[in-house]
Design an enzyme around this catalytic site. Sequence first.
Site, short mmCIF file in Angstrom:
data_model
loop_
_atom_site.label_atom_id
_atom_site.label_comp_id
_atom_site.label_asym_id
_atom_site.label_seq_id
_atom_site.Cartn_x
_atom_site.Cartn_y
_atom_site.Cartn_z
N LYS A 27 2.61 4.11 12.63
CA LYS A 27 3.28 5.13 13.44
C LYS A 27 3.58 6.36 12.60
CE LYS A 27 7.39 6.34 14.48
NZ LYS A 27 7.19 7.82 14.50
N GLY B 110 11.11 6.99 4.58
CA GLY B 110 11.93 7.96 5.33
C GLY B 110 13.36 7.93 4.84
N THR C 220 17.31 6.96 4.24
CA THR C 220 18.04 5.73 3.92
C THR C 220 18.72 5.19 5.18
OG1 THR C 220 18.29 6.29 1.61
CG2 THR C 220 19.93 4.79 2.51
N GLU D 249 10.80 2.81 1.23
CA GLU D 249 10.84 3.89 0.24
C GLU D 249 11.70 4.98 0.84
OE1 GLU D 249 10.59 7.10 -1.19
OE2 GLU D 249 8.41 7.27 -0.99
N CYS E 135 11.01 13.17 -1.64
CA CYS E 135 12.05 12.16 -1.88
C CYS E 135 12.46 12.12 -3.35
CB CYS E 135 11.58 10.80 -1.40
SG CYS E 135 9.94 10.40 -1.98
N GLU F 94 21.25 13.90 -0.20
CA GLU F 94 19.88 14.44 -0.23
C GLU F 94 19.80 15.61 0.76
OE1 GLU F 94 16.56 12.02 1.48
OE2 GLU F 94 15.63 12.43 -0.45
P1 NAI Z 1 13.59 9.62 9.54
O1 NAI Z 1 13.92 8.58 8.56
O2 NAI Z 1 14.32 9.61 10.85
O3 NAI Z 1 12.01 9.61 9.88
C1 NAI Z 1 11.02 8.95 9.15
C2 NAI Z 1 10.19 8.08 10.09
O4 NAI Z 1 11.02 7.09 10.67
C3 NAI Z 1 9.55 8.83 11.27
O5 NAI Z 1 8.28 8.29 11.53
C4 NAI Z 1 10.49 8.49 12.42
O6 NAI Z 1 9.87 8.57 13.68
C5 NAI Z 1 10.87 7.07 12.07
N1 NAI Z 1 12.11 6.60 12.68
C6 NAI Z 1 13.23 7.32 12.97
N2 NAI Z 1 14.16 6.52 13.53
C7 NAI Z 1 13.63 5.28 13.60
C8 NAI Z 1 14.10 4.02 14.08
N3 NAI Z 1 15.31 3.89 14.61
N4 NAI Z 1 13.28 2.94 13.96
C9 NAI Z 1 12.06 3.06 13.41
N5 NAI Z 1 11.56 4.22 12.97
C10 NAI Z 1 12.33 5.32 13.06
O7 NAI Z 1 13.77 11.01 8.83
P2 NAI Z 1 14.12 12.44 9.49
O8 NAI Z 1 15.19 12.26 10.55
O9 NAI Z 1 12.88 13.08 9.91
O10 NAI Z 1 14.71 13.20 8.25
C11 NAI Z 1 16.08 13.02 7.88
C12 NAI Z 1 16.25 12.97 6.40
O11 NAI Z 1 15.59 11.80 5.90
C13 NAI Z 1 15.65 14.11 5.61
O12 NAI Z 1 16.47 15.24 5.57
C14 NAI Z 1 15.50 13.45 4.27
O13 NAI Z 1 16.73 13.49 3.60
C15 NAI Z 1 15.16 12.02 4.59
N6 NAI Z 1 13.70 11.77 4.52
C16 NAI Z 1 13.20 11.14 3.42
C17 NAI Z 1 11.84 10.98 3.27
C18 NAI Z 1 11.25 10.29 2.08
O14 NAI Z 1 10.14 10.62 1.70
N7 NAI Z 1 11.92 9.32 1.49
C19 NAI Z 1 10.89 11.49 4.27
C20 NAI Z 1 11.51 12.07 5.43
C21 NAI Z 1 12.88 12.21 5.51
#
Ligand code: NAI
Length: 495
Positions: A193, A246, A248, A268, A302, A399
């Site tokens: 996804k 994504g 934490t 991660e 990240c 972050e």
């Molecule tokens: P997110 O963690 O919500 O999104 C990452 C992925 O998780 C996307 O594919 C999203 O559709 C999916 N996702 C979201 N909620 C979910 C759930 N309940 N169950 C399963 N999958 C789910 O990140 P977001 O909201 O786009 O960004 C928020 C913050 O997260 C950023 O500001 C950053 O601090 C952090 N982040 C860290 C990343 C990394 O590389 N470690 C990458 C993206 C965001």
Amino acid sequence: MAVAEGLAKTQRGSAFLSSPRKMLINGEWVDAASGKTFPVYNPATGEELIQVAEGDKEDINRAVAAARKAFEEGPWSKTTPNVRGKMLWKLSELIAENADTFAELESLDNGKACAMAKAVDVAGTVEHFQYMAGWATKIDGRTMQLSAPGTFGFTLREPVGVCGQIIPWNFPLMMAAWKLGPALACGNAVVLKPAEQTPLTALLLGEMIQEAGFPEGVVNIVPGYGETAGAALSAHPDVDKIAFTGSTEVGRLILQAASGNLKKVSLELGGKAPNIVFADADIGAATAGAAMGIFFNQGQVCCAGSRLYVEKKEFDNVVGGLVDAAESMNIAPGMDPACELGPLVSDEQLERVTGFVERGKEAGAEALTGGDPVDGNGYFYKPTVLTNVNPDMEVVREEIFGPVVVAQPFDDIDELAREANDTPYGLSAGVWTSDISKAHKMASKLKAGTVWINCYNVFDPHMPFGGYKQSGIGREMGSEVLDLYTEVKAVCIQL
Ligand code: NAI
Ligand code: MG
């Protein structure tokens, strides 16, 4: 749809953007069961690029069923390691042949500079698939000398089964490669996804996966939102393993959702990396490394070096150089060949970064440069250097995921190590010094999955990557990733 016309320069890119994109389930490009689609935006303008099929629970169910069938009884279940390796290598070649198309779609979708997308994201993806192609034929168990009389024991490394993989928007193609490469090398079937902000390159990758000869159902790609499609995938009772990159916050939700059938979990997550400059370092290199460490990919990384610590006597020098670097960056749409800093990925991310910096300034932080969004269209934020901060401030602890660094002076190495580790995160760290002993001491003291010495953001498919503490569970890349995508079976024979 009309807005996307003329944006892509390659023929395949134009064709790709000329009609709404579907999802890949069981080897077919299909609409969502609900018939719904969702918009994908160009972050340089805020305009809609294209509509994409919106996956939800029903689509995830179909995709998991297809993956299960492919894994248990399809031709994939009988494919030899050699053939799996060749398919992965073929895939890498198809991506390399279409590098310009991948780069422009990544740039239009995510905002990053097209040249950077080609040099880093696409090239890294090609290399990653090639590296994993090599592993396909080198996955072994071991034999054991058992003490139970008259027995012979050995282990087999078998694929885990159906893997759910949920990836973010900051490196959309490369994150797909980090997830798919090892899963396929080990013989698993996958439901991927992509992030709702950036599904395009994963969908183009799906076309190449078909061209490379992977049988139907081995890789299913279901775009959609996290709260719906993502949640359904992580909770699905017939998914054996879930891998996530994504936030934490969502990592915690995935872990909870996975508890239903106790699927294996690898995460991660976020980071707030210390990047540490000692006065004995090559100050020019350290300053350039500090700038690249935070401004690369608009800071949406990240492992970004978002907490800069500089030994007191060089503080003004390094921070001054960092401010100069920030102010000399050419801020432009990613498709502009002169782009050095593109827009953030979304209006939501722009708001998030703006909010962090506003609250930081209210708490007393001083912006030596930047500190607010760029006026005009698109989601651009100025590269920002904050000083006059203390360890309790939100801008030092959380972050931000934007081009924003907090800079602090230090003079005592032990105190510095304590402060650098005073964070719930532990993904990465940087150390700049010409003293080999100091370099080793810091590498050992820092609680982080990766420590870069006199460099930053260096990646290699053979180097494991992942987090200590709340930055994650498990390691991607290197031989370590094979542990995430195989089960160990012990076989004991009474002779
Ligand atoms: P997110 O963690 O919500 O999104 C990452 C992925 O998780 C996307 O594919 C999203 O559709 C999916 N996702 C979201 N909620 C979910 C759930 N309940 N169950 C399963 N999958 C789910 O990140 P977001 O909201 O786009 O960004 C928020 C913050 O997260 C950023 O500001 C950053 O601090 C952090 N982040 C860290 C990343 C990394 O590389 N470690 C990458 C993206 C965001
Ligand atoms: Mg989210």
